[in-house]
Design a protein around this motif. Structure first.
Motif, PDB file in Angstrom:
ATOM      1  N   ASP A   1       0.835  -1.207   0.000  1.00 12.94           N
ATOM      2  CA  ASP A   1       0.000   0.000   0.000  1.00 12.94           C
ATOM      3  C   ASP A   1       0.863   1.249   0.000  1.00 12.94           C
ATOM      4  N   LEU A   2       1.937   1.230   0.768  1.00 17.80           N
ATOM      5  CA  LEU A   2       2.836   2.379   0.812  1.00 17.80           C
ATOM      6  C   LEU A   2       3.505   2.595  -0.546  1.00 17.80           C
ATOM      7  N   ALA A   3       3.922   1.530  -1.181  1.00 17.59           N
ATOM      8  CA  ALA A   3       4.552   1.657  -2.500  1.00 17.59           C
ATOM      9  C   ALA A   3       3.566   2.236  -3.514  1.00 17.59           C
ATOM     10  N   VAL A   4       2.340   1.751  -3.493  1.00 18.09           N
ATOM     11  CA  VAL A   4       1.324   2.266  -4.408  1.00 18.09           C
ATOM     12  C   VAL A   4       1.049   3.737  -4.100  1.00 18.09           C
TER      13      VAL A   4
ATOM     14  N   ILE B   1       1.364   6.756  -6.789  1.00 15.99           N
ATOM     15  CA  ILE B   1       0.183   7.567  -7.076  1.00 15.99           C
ATOM     16  C   ILE B   1       0.419   9.009  -6.638  1.00 15.99           C
ATOM     17  N   GLY B   2       1.067   9.197  -5.496  1.00 11.05           N
ATOM     18  CA  GLY B   2       1.378  10.546  -5.020  1.00 11.05           C
ATOM     19  C   GLY B   2       2.284  11.290  -5.977  1.00 11.05           C
ATOM     20  N   ALA B   3       3.260  10.602  -6.533  1.00 13.08           N
ATOM     21  CA  ALA B   3       4.154  11.247  -7.501  1.00 13.08           C
ATOM     22  C   ALA B   3       3.383  11.646  -8.758  1.00 13.08           C
ATOM     23  N   ALA B   4       2.501  10.772  -9.222  1.00 14.73           N
ATOM     24  CA  ALA B   4       1.698  11.099 -10.405  1.00 14.73           C
ATOM     25  C   ALA B   4       0.726  12.237 -10.093  1.00 14.73           C
TER      26      ALA B   4
ATOM     27  N   SER C   1       1.128  14.534  -7.898  1.00 16.89           N
ATOM     28  CA  SER C   1       1.921  15.753  -7.735  1.00 16.89           C
ATOM     29  C   SER C   1       2.034  16.493  -9.064  1.00 16.89           C
ATOM     30  N   GLY C   2       2.204  15.756 -10.143  1.00 17.52           N
ATOM     31  CA  GLY C   2       2.261  16.382 -11.461  1.00 17.52           C
ATOM     32  C   GLY C   2       0.950  17.059 -11.825  1.00 17.52           C
ATOM     33  N   VAL C   3      -0.157  16.429 -11.456  1.00 20.59           N
ATOM     34  CA  VAL C   3      -1.470  17.022 -11.734  1.00 20.59           C
ATOM     35  C   VAL C   3      -1.645  18.323 -10.950  1.00 20.59           C
ATOM     36  N   ILE C   4      -1.319  18.293  -9.673  1.00 19.63           N
ATOM     37  CA  ILE C   4      -1.482  19.482  -8.828  1.00 19.63           C
ATOM     38  C   ILE C   4      -0.522  20.587  -9.267  1.00 19.63           C
ATOM     39  N   ASN C   5       0.722  20.241  -9.567  1.00 22.73           N
ATOM     40  CA  ASN C   5       1.669  21.259 -10.041  1.00 22.73           C
ATOM     41  C   ASN C   5       1.201  21.864 -11.360  1.00 22.73           C
ATOM     42  N   GLY C   6       0.640  21.037 -12.234  1.00 22.22           N
ATOM     43  CA  GLY C   6       0.085  21.549 -13.486  1.00 22.22           C
ATOM     44  C   GLY C   6      -1.068  22.498 -13.241  1.00 22.22           C
ATOM     45  N   LEU C   7      -1.918  22.168 -12.277  1.00 22.66           N
ATOM     46  CA  LEU C   7      -3.036  23.048 -11.928  1.00 22.66           C
ATOM     47  C   LEU C   7      -2.532  24.379 -11.386  1.00 22.66           C
ATOM     48  N   VAL C   8      -1.574  24.319 -10.487  1.00 26.98           N
ATOM     49  CA  VAL C   8      -1.044  25.555  -9.891  1.00 26.98           C
ATOM     50  C   VAL C   8      -0.284  26.368 -10.933  1.00 26.98           C
TER      51      VAL C   8
END
Length: 141
Positions: A16-19, A23-26, A28-35
């Motif tokens: 679960d931690l690995a997933v 998922i958090g890294a992916a 992060s790209g979405v949120i950075n793109g939004l910002v």
């Protein structure tokens, strides 16, 4: 030794931690793109480009020069953190909480309806038993 490692790796919480990290890294790209692609240009359009990196102060040092403290970079990082946190809250957390509340309220309605149906069916069963002359469970105790 290898068996212990295999058990450690195949535990649910490690997987679960690995997933979550992937998922958090992916995400992060979405949120950075939004910002970077929406919120920062919107702020720039409203109040001008929010660039604090030029803010700094210098203090003379004992060697005759001066030491520069670029506090603008810290301020810029703080503003970016707050914008990212706000984007996550308003675009992810709030909608998910509303969906959970809607789901929960519909489940409560279903549970209430099921409880009413059980009471009604119990009454029907008792009436049918009474008509057939068989004792109801409440009469046999």
């Amino acid at each position: 030794m290898l068996q212990g490692f295999k058990e450690f790796i195949t535990r649910g919480n490690v997987l679960d931690l690995a997933v979550a990290v992937v998922i958090g890294a992916a995400f992060s790209g979405v949120i950075n793109g939004l910002v970077d692609g929406f919120i920062m240009p919107l702020i720039g359009w409203l109040v001008g480009a929010p660039d604090f990196t030029a803010i700094a102060f210098s203090i003379p040092n004992w060697q005759g020069g001066s030491t520069r403290f670029p506090i603008g970079e810290f301020i810029q990082g703080l503003v970016m953190f707050l914008l990212i946190a706000a984007a996550i809250y308003f675009f992810v957390i709030v909608p998910i909480n509303k969906l959970k509340a809607l789901r929960k309220s519909s489940e409560e309605v279903v549970e209430e309806a099921a409880a009413e149906e059980v009471v009604l069916l119990t009454e029907i069963r008792d009436l049918l038993r009474a008509q057939s002359g068989a004792p109801s469970p409440s009469q046999s105790n």
